[in-house]
Design an enzyme around this catalytic site. Structure first.
Site, short mmCIF file in Angstrom:
data_model
loop_
_atom_site.label_atom_id
_atom_site.label_comp_id
_atom_site.label_asym_id
_atom_site.label_seq_id
_atom_site.Cartn_x
_atom_site.Cartn_y
_atom_site.Cartn_z
N THR A 264 -1.44 -48.06 2.53
CA THR A 264 -2.65 -47.23 2.49
C THR A 264 -2.71 -46.39 3.76
OG1 THR A 264 -4.09 -48.89 3.52
CG2 THR A 264 -3.86 -48.96 1.12
N GLY A 265 -3.33 -45.22 3.63
CA GLY A 265 -3.30 -44.30 4.76
C GLY A 265 -1.88 -43.90 5.09
N GLY A 266 -1.09 -43.68 4.05
CA GLY A 266 0.35 -43.45 4.24
C GLY A 266 0.77 -42.00 4.26
N GLY B 272 0.76 -40.02 10.26
CA GLY B 272 0.72 -40.97 11.36
C GLY B 272 1.53 -42.24 11.15
N ILE B 273 0.93 -43.36 11.54
CA ILE B 273 1.61 -44.65 11.48
C ILE B 273 1.95 -45.01 10.04
CG2 ILE B 273 1.31 -47.13 11.86
CD1 ILE B 273 -0.38 -46.37 14.34
N GLY B 274 1.05 -44.76 9.11
CA GLY B 274 1.30 -45.10 7.71
C GLY B 274 2.50 -44.37 7.14
N SER C 52 -6.16 -52.95 16.04
CA SER C 52 -6.02 -52.09 17.22
C SER C 52 -6.28 -52.91 18.46
CB SER C 52 -7.02 -50.93 17.17
OG SER C 52 -7.06 -50.23 18.40
N TYR D 269 -15.97 -48.63 16.32
CA TYR D 269 -14.54 -48.71 16.00
C TYR D 269 -13.94 -50.03 16.46
CZ TYR D 269 -9.55 -47.56 16.19
OH TYR D 269 -8.18 -47.58 16.04
#
Length: 252
Positions: free
Chosen positions: A13-15, A18-20, A139, A152
């Protein structure tokens, strides 16, 4: 190139950025048969799909929407896939000023970072193979007290807590759950979420030289390497942990 994920199927997810995106790319490079990547921006997903190639399935999906998560599940089922790994990576990072924070600000972050992670894994749980791996993107802020980041930070502390609880909840199926906690990483969140300009990002790089033992801000692929380790058989006896990938920043 190794093939540690040969013939495996994963969800990131969130792919789309960035990192994803780095995680999805690395999975395919290491032999994954199919990688489902999700995000909220069709434009970003189209770009990701082009970059990742035919073994990636890019789906517009908001992790804060249970109906979107059900559609993701249905798409995976329609292709007859079972999952070897889930990377619950989608999240946002936005500043909030304590004393002037609105309910809407808190709800936005917790809907994506906490509710989104919880229901991503719960929704996909029936599709996970016994012995599968779940990697949650937390994080280092959950262990720090950074100014104007209280919402956050709290959301990522919840994600780290999920790894502990779910490792126990899923022990009967031998599904491993671990949290990955990146440190400073150069991703679009710096501009889009934290609203940093080019000068501020350059200043962060200077700050990193003194604040981080390794002396620099990470690239997404350096975080992805650690994520894949946690999902691989190299980490088959690692469960419930938080792996800080931060150049040593939280250790000093």
């Amino acid at each position: 190139m190794s093939a540690k994920f040969s013939n495996q199927v994963a969800v990131v997810t969130g792919g789309s950025t960035g990192i994803g995106l780095a995680i999805a790319k690395a999975l395919l490079e290491q032999g994954a048969r199919r990688v489902y990547v999700t995000g909220r921006s069709a434009k970003n997903l189209d770009h990701a799909a082009t970059l990742l190639g035919p073994n990636a399935v890019a789906l517009v999906s908001d992790v804060a929407s249970l109906s979107d998560l059900e559609k993701l599940k249905a798409e995976i089922e329609a292709r007859g896939d079972k999952l070897d790994a889930v990377f619950a990576n989608a999240g946002i990072a936005e500043k909030n000023q304590f004393g002037d924070t609105t309910e809407a600000e808190l709800d936005k972050t917790f809907d994506i970072n906490v509710k989104g992670v919880f229901f991503t894994v719960q929704t996909l749980l029936p599709l996970l193979k016994d012995g599968a791996a779940v990697v949650l993107t937390a994080s280092i802020v959950s262990n720090k007290g950074m100014e104007n980041l209280s919402i956050y930070s709290a959301s990522k502390a919840a994600v780290r807590s999920f790894a502990r609880s779910w490792a126990n909840d899923l022990k009967g199926r031998k599904i491993r759950v671990n949290a990955l906690s990146p440190g400073m990483t150069l991703t679009p969140i710096m501009e889009n979420g934290l609203k940093m300009n080019a000068e501020q990002i350059a200043g962060l790089a200077e700050f990193a030289k003194g604040a981080i033992p390794l002396g620099y801000v990470a690239q997404p692929d350096e975080i992805a390497t650690a994520a894949l380790f946690l999902a691989s058989q190299d980490a088959k006896y690692i469960n419930g942990i938080e792996l800080s990938v931060d150049g040593g920043m939280t250790q000093i």
